[in-house]
Design a protein around this motif. Structure first.
Motif, PDB file in Angstrom:
ATOM      1  N   THR A 165      30.585  35.692  35.412  1.00  0.00           N
ATOM      2  CA  THR A 165      31.337  34.681  36.169  1.00  0.00           C
ATOM      3  C   THR A 165      32.792  34.566  35.682  1.00  0.00           C
ATOM      4  O   THR A 165      33.718  34.613  36.488  1.00  0.00           O
ATOM      5  CB  THR A 165      30.661  33.296  36.103  1.00  0.00           C
ATOM      6  N   GLU A 169      34.377  37.653  37.237  1.00  0.00           N
ATOM      7  CA  GLU A 169      34.589  36.751  38.381  1.00  0.00           C
ATOM      8  C   GLU A 169      33.750  37.166  39.598  1.00  0.00           C
ATOM      9  O   GLU A 169      34.249  37.283  40.723  1.00  0.00           O
ATOM     10  CB  GLU A 169      36.086  36.649  38.719  1.00  0.00           C
ATOM     11  N   MET A 170      32.460  37.398  39.343  1.00  0.00           N
ATOM     12  CA  MET A 170      31.539  37.816  40.391  1.00  0.00           C
ATOM     13  C   MET A 170      30.933  36.603  41.093  1.00  0.00           C
ATOM     14  O   MET A 170      30.976  35.491  40.564  1.00  0.00           O
ATOM     15  CB  MET A 170      30.418  38.668  39.783  1.00  0.00           C
ATOM     16  N   GLU A 171      30.358  36.845  42.258  1.00  0.00           N
ATOM     17  CA  GLU A 171      29.708  35.772  43.013  1.00  0.00           C
ATOM     18  C   GLU A 171      28.191  35.905  42.897  1.00  0.00           C
ATOM     19  O   GLU A 171      27.662  37.019  42.934  1.00  0.00           O
ATOM     20  CB  GLU A 171      30.074  35.887  44.502  1.00  0.00           C
ATOM     21  N   TYR A 184      24.518  39.303  40.598  1.00  0.00           N
ATOM     22  CA  TYR A 184      25.860  38.923  41.029  1.00  0.00           C
ATOM     23  C   TYR A 184      26.520  40.094  41.746  1.00  0.00           C
ATOM     24  O   TYR A 184      26.181  41.254  41.509  1.00  0.00           O
ATOM     25  CB  TYR A 184      26.709  38.509  39.825  1.00  0.00           C
ATOM     26  N   LEU A 186      30.406  41.678  43.373  1.00  0.00           N
ATOM     27  CA  LEU A 186      31.863  41.628  43.407  1.00  0.00           C
ATOM     28  C   LEU A 186      32.282  42.486  44.592  1.00  0.00           C
ATOM     29  O   LEU A 186      32.189  43.709  44.554  1.00  0.00           O
ATOM     30  CB  LEU A 186      32.444  42.175  42.103  1.00  0.00           C
ATOM     31  N   LYS A 187      32.721  41.813  45.652  1.00  0.00           N
ATOM     32  CA  LYS A 187      32.940  42.521  46.913  1.00  0.00           C
ATOM     33  C   LYS A 187      34.284  43.234  46.995  1.00  0.00           C
ATOM     34  O   LYS A 187      34.512  44.016  47.899  1.00  0.00           O
ATOM     35  CB  LYS A 187      32.801  41.549  48.093  1.00  0.00           C
TER      36      LYS A 187
END
Length: 203
Positions: A165, A169-171, A184, A186-187
């Motif tokens: 996170t 900084e992944m979703e 998680y 990460l696009k």
């Protein structure tokens, strides 16, 4: 590349070794450290034979920090997977189905696997050095036409949650529970991460 890092009032010599540069001795040190953190009775234990199999065809995604005697300080492992393979793993939860196909020209799916650092080096900035090396490599690869289209990771510990996170900084994906454990995504294919890690260098 070599870096001297000030830590606990000592200067630490640290060097990053990556991918094909990693020999059998260093790989074995990585397996050993992995098993110190996740021993064989732990549900996240990765068998030695499995780790060897993951990298037998491609060493793309191995980033190690070593000291002046080539002793392993910490590492980050990544693999490149195809969509079907990732889906199978996501649905079954069985990491042993994951196959590392290496980085190919065009778009790649990156799976951020394991990060570890020896206890006495925690807080030394070792993971930041590894992150910079990783970001540098990804940018160089992109210039040659090897792109990351999407990145995945699984957080299996509270520290892992923090890494995915805050660090990457992944979703969270659907399976993430209230404690943050789970998968998680990460696009943006690590673009913002690379920018963040490399801006840091130029300060």
């Amino acid at each position: 590349e070599t870096d001297l890092i000030q830590y606990n009032h000592e200067v630490i010599y640290m060097r990053i070794i990556k991918n094909e540069e990693i020999n059998e001795n260093l790989f074995s040190q990585m397996v050993h450290l992995d098993h110190e953190v996740w021993p064989s009775d732990d549900e996240n234990y990765l068998p030695t034979s499995y780790l060897h199999r993951l990298y037998e065809n491609s060493k793309d995604g191995l980033f190690f920090a070593v000291d002046d005697e080539d002793k392993l300080i910490g590492y980050q492992t990544l693999i490149f997977v195809d969509e079907d393979n990732f889906q199978k793993y996501y649905e079954t939860g069985d990491f042993t189905v994951l196959k590392n196909i290496g980085m190919k020209k065009g778009n790649n799916i990156l799976y951020i696997y394991t990060a570890n650092i020896k206890e006495e080096y925690q807080g030394s900035g070792c993971m930041k050095e590894i992150g910079r090396a990783l970001a540098t490599w990804l940018v160089e690869q992109a210039e040659k036409g090897y792109h990351v289209s999407v990145a995945y990771a699984e957080a299996v510990t509270p520290a892992g949650v923090n890494t995915v996170t805050s660090g990457y900084e992944m979703e969270p994906m659907e399976d993430v529970d209230e404690s943050g454990l789970g998968h998680y995504i990460l696009k943006d294919g690590m673009k913002a991460y690379c920018k963040k890690m490399l801006e840091d260098i130029n300060l």
